[in-house]
Design a protein around this motif. Structure first.
Motif, PDB file in Angstrom:
ATOM      1  N   SER A  84       1.068  -1.100  -0.012  1.00  0.00           N
ATOM      2  CA  SER A  84      -0.555  -0.426  -0.005  1.00  0.00           C
ATOM      3  C   SER A  84       0.730   1.058   0.276  1.00  0.00           C
ATOM      4  O   SER A  84       1.741   1.429   0.186  1.00  0.00           O
ATOM      5  CB  SER A  84      -0.989  -0.036   1.144  1.00  0.00           C
ATOM      6  N   ARG A  85       0.411   2.416  -0.208  1.00  0.00           N
ATOM      7  CA  ARG A  85       1.360   4.119  -0.494  1.00  0.00           C
ATOM      8  C   ARG A  85       1.742   3.666   0.847  1.00  0.00           C
ATOM      9  O   ARG A  85       0.672   3.717   1.679  1.00  0.00           O
ATOM     10  CB  ARG A  85       0.314   4.759  -1.125  1.00  0.00           C
ATOM     11  N   TYR A  86       3.316   4.391   1.078  1.00  0.00           N
ATOM     12  CA  TYR A  86       2.761   5.207   2.498  1.00  0.00           C
ATOM     13  C   TYR A  86       3.211   6.343   2.471  1.00  0.00           C
ATOM     14  O   TYR A  86       4.147   7.153   1.547  1.00  0.00           O
ATOM     15  CB  TYR A  86       5.004   4.705   2.291  1.00  0.00           C
ATOM     16  N   ASP A  87       2.749   6.878   3.361  1.00  0.00           N
ATOM     17  CA  ASP A  87       2.531   8.203   3.365  1.00  0.00           C
ATOM     18  C   ASP A  87       3.694   9.199   4.932  1.00  0.00           C
ATOM     19  O   ASP A  87       3.354  10.480   5.302  1.00  0.00           O
ATOM     20  CB  ASP A  87       1.266   9.260   3.320  1.00  0.00           C
ATOM     21  N   GLY A  88       4.676   8.571   5.194  1.00  0.00           N
ATOM     22  CA  GLY A  88       4.831   8.943   6.414  1.00  0.00           C
ATOM     23  C   GLY A  88       6.883   9.458   5.849  1.00  0.00           C
ATOM     24  O   GLY A  88       6.557  10.091   5.087  1.00  0.00           O
ATOM     25  N   ALA A  89       7.249  10.363   7.131  1.00  0.00           N
ATOM     26  CA  ALA A  89       8.562  10.565   6.965  1.00  0.00           C
ATOM     27  C   ALA A  89       9.787   9.845   6.025  1.00  0.00           C
ATOM     28  O   ALA A  89       9.819   8.932   5.934  1.00  0.00           O
ATOM     29  CB  ALA A  89       8.626  11.043   7.782  1.00  0.00           C
ATOM     30  N   VAL A  90      10.203  10.765   5.424  1.00  0.00           N
ATOM     31  CA  VAL A  90      11.605  10.194   4.418  1.00  0.00           C
ATOM     32  C   VAL A  90      12.275  10.612   4.691  1.00  0.00           C
ATOM     33  O   VAL A  90      12.751  11.971   4.828  1.00  0.00           O
ATOM     34  CB  VAL A  90      10.637  10.312   3.016  1.00  0.00           C
ATOM     35  N   PRO A  91      13.586  10.131   4.999  1.00  0.00           N
ATOM     36  CA  PRO A  91      15.049  10.539   5.318  1.00  0.00           C
ATOM     37  C   PRO A  91      15.606  10.763   4.237  1.00  0.00           C
ATOM     38  O   PRO A  91      15.188  11.794   3.070  1.00  0.00           O
ATOM     39  CB  PRO A  91      15.513   9.399   5.663  1.00  0.00           C
ATOM     40  N   GLU A  92      16.718  11.870   4.782  1.00  0.00           N
ATOM     41  CA  GLU A  92      17.813  12.758   4.005  1.00  0.00           C
ATOM     42  C   GLU A  92      18.900  12.349   4.384  1.00  0.00           C
ATOM     43  O   GLU A  92      18.996  12.074   5.074  1.00  0.00           O
ATOM     44  CB  GLU A  92      17.667  14.109   4.290  1.00  0.00           C
ATOM     45  N   PRO A  93      19.688  12.315   2.446  1.00  0.00           N
ATOM     46  CA  PRO A  93      19.447  12.574   1.537  1.00  0.00           C
ATOM     47  C   PRO A  93      18.006  11.541   1.428  1.00  0.00           C
ATOM     48  O   PRO A  93      17.836   9.820   1.713  1.00  0.00           O
ATOM     49  CB  PRO A  93      20.701  12.529   1.010  1.00  0.00           C
TER      50      PRO A  93
END
Length: 458
Positions: free
Chosen positions: A33-42
């Motif tokens: 399913s689609r993930y809408d959480g936080a994305v790390p950097e880079p």
């Protein structure tokens, strides 16, 4: 069923998908399913840029553990990448493609084409060109005798060759095989961007110049009816070819070999009477034309004179009509009594002299002459006809001699019958019609008529 598909994708569509959301596997529902959480950097999946290098990330090995752990749990992107045009370029059955190599070629028409080299799992090489939204296979070559999958394909533009690697070895194959096309149509219809027809053979475009003349040159003008070369110089010498093109098919229409001499030949240069000779030639041509016109006018005049003479001659001869001869039927008119009295030998009175002035009608046995007498010639004197034969004394119906008087009244003709033995007490025409008819009817009462009357005697 064994089959393969070849698709083309746009890099921009791939970049847009990697910049979109990620997918995550849900243990509860057991699906992605689609993930809408936080994305790390880079950002995981992005390329190393100058900005990343300034932060100390020169390669993927320098990425922090948080980024690596995120990639393990989110290996898929949520957005799908569709092929260009929405469908594959080629779907081929009974073939399993193992390797693919692409070369971009600029053809003579100025357009760039993608040429695909595809190796199969049984040792074959397929060469194809992308035309719009379709893939046209140019040729299929068996590069290995023993069936084995093609593992490596490398294109070398410098060597103009394709290197094919397999478990048994490596082969060098030319990018263009133009020599196998023996005719212009085979060369053109193969649709190989590496090949072109030069008028005599199918050659590789890299080894021959088919440059279109006239581009950027003021002395060469290309029109719909050909190439115009003005102010020719020795540099314009060479071979000129005219091609016809329709829907990508080009064929040679004409070829010209032009040689521009640096100076005129000596014979032409030493001739100073060129304009004079040209003027004399033009004068001779005019004299020939004028002479021909005069001859035609004279012939027309002679022909007109002959036709006029023939028409006048025909008018003098008269008119002639072709057809069967027809008997002339004479028209009987009323005979005057004076003529009858003259035929019987009666004496003429002075008071009947006016009646004798008119001609009398006589019927003479025999046929009249049919010869035509020209009006210009005078007729000879008439010979008196022979006397008529004696009339019978008695007819079959008991009536006397032939009719003596033919009269007309109110458009009806009748005949006056009279016995031969009846004395003529008075002149023939002194009695009125009523008296004569009464005498005839009275006399017919005492006649014995035959059973069948001869109507021809009446």
């Amino acid at each position: 069923m064994e089959a393969s598909a070849v698709c083309r994708y746009d890099i921009s569509e791939v970049q847009r998908a990697f910049e979109g959301p990620y997918m995550e596997y849900q243990d509860s529902s057991r699906k992605w399913s689609r993930y809408d959480g936080a994305v790390p950097e880079p950002r995981p999946g992005s390329c190393i840029t100058d900005s990343s290098r300034r932060k100390g990330y020169n390669s993927s090995q320098d990425l922090p553990n948080s980024v690596l752990d995120f990639v393990k749990l989110h290996p898929l992107m949520f957005e799908e990448v569709q092929p260009a045009g929405g469908e594959p370029l080629l779907v081929k059955r009974s073939v399993a493609y193992s390797r693919l190599a692409v070369d971009r070629v600029q053809a003579l028409d100025g357009h760039s084409y993608d040429v695909l080299f595809m190796g199969t799992g049984d040792g074959w090489l397929h060469k194809a060109v992308v035309l719009g939204s379709n893939l046209h296979i140019i040729e299929e070559v068996q590069v290995f005798r023993d069936p084995q999958p093609v593992e490596t394909l490398v294109v070398s533009r410098r060597q103009r060759s394709l290197y094919v690697g397999a478990a048994s070895g490596v082969l060098q194959v030319p990018l263009a095989s133009c020599a196998k096309y023996s005719s212009c149509y085979d060369c053109i219809l193969a649709r190989d961007p590496y090949c072109a027809w030069d008028g005599w053979a199918c050659r590789d475009t890299a080894s021959s110049n088919s440059e279109v003349p006239g581009t950027g040159q003021e002395r060469l003008r290309i029109g719909v009816d050909g190439l115009l070369v003005t102010n020719t110089l020795p540099g314009h010498s060479g071979e000129y070819r005219c091609y016809g093109e329709e829907r990508g098919l080009r064929t040679l229409l004409a070829a010209y070999s032009l040689t521009v001499l640096p100076q005129l030949p000596r014979a032409a240069a030493t001739t100073t009477s060129g304009p004079i000779a040209a003027s004399q030639a033009s004068g001779d041509t005019k004299v020939v034309y004028v002479s021909a016109i005069v001859v035609l006018v004279v012939l027309c005049a002679v022909l007109g004179t002959v036709l006029l003479y023939v028409s006048c001659l025909e008018k003098r001869r008269g008119k002639y009509v072709l057809g069967e001869p027809r008997a002339v039927s004479p028209e009987l008119q009323t005979v005057s009594g004076s003529c009858l009295r003259k035929a019987r030998g009666e004496e003429e009175d002075e008071e009947d002299e006016e009646d004798l002035a008119y001609p009398c009608l006589r019927i003479i046995p025999g046929e009249a002459p049919t010869a035509t007498v020209s009006p210009a010639k005078e007729l000879p004197e008439a010979v008196p006809p022979p006397p008529p034969p004696p009339l019978p004394t008695e007819l079959t119906n008991g009536v006397g001699s032939l009719p003596s008087v033919l009269r007309k009244m109110n458009g009806n003709s009748y005949m006056l019958l009279q016995q031969q033995d009846e004395p003529l007490a008075s002149p023939l025409y002194s009695a009125s019609f009523t008296e004569e008819l009464s005498k005839i009817l009275e006399k017919r009462k005492h006649m014995q008529l035959v059973e069948k009357l001869d109507e021809s005697s009446v």
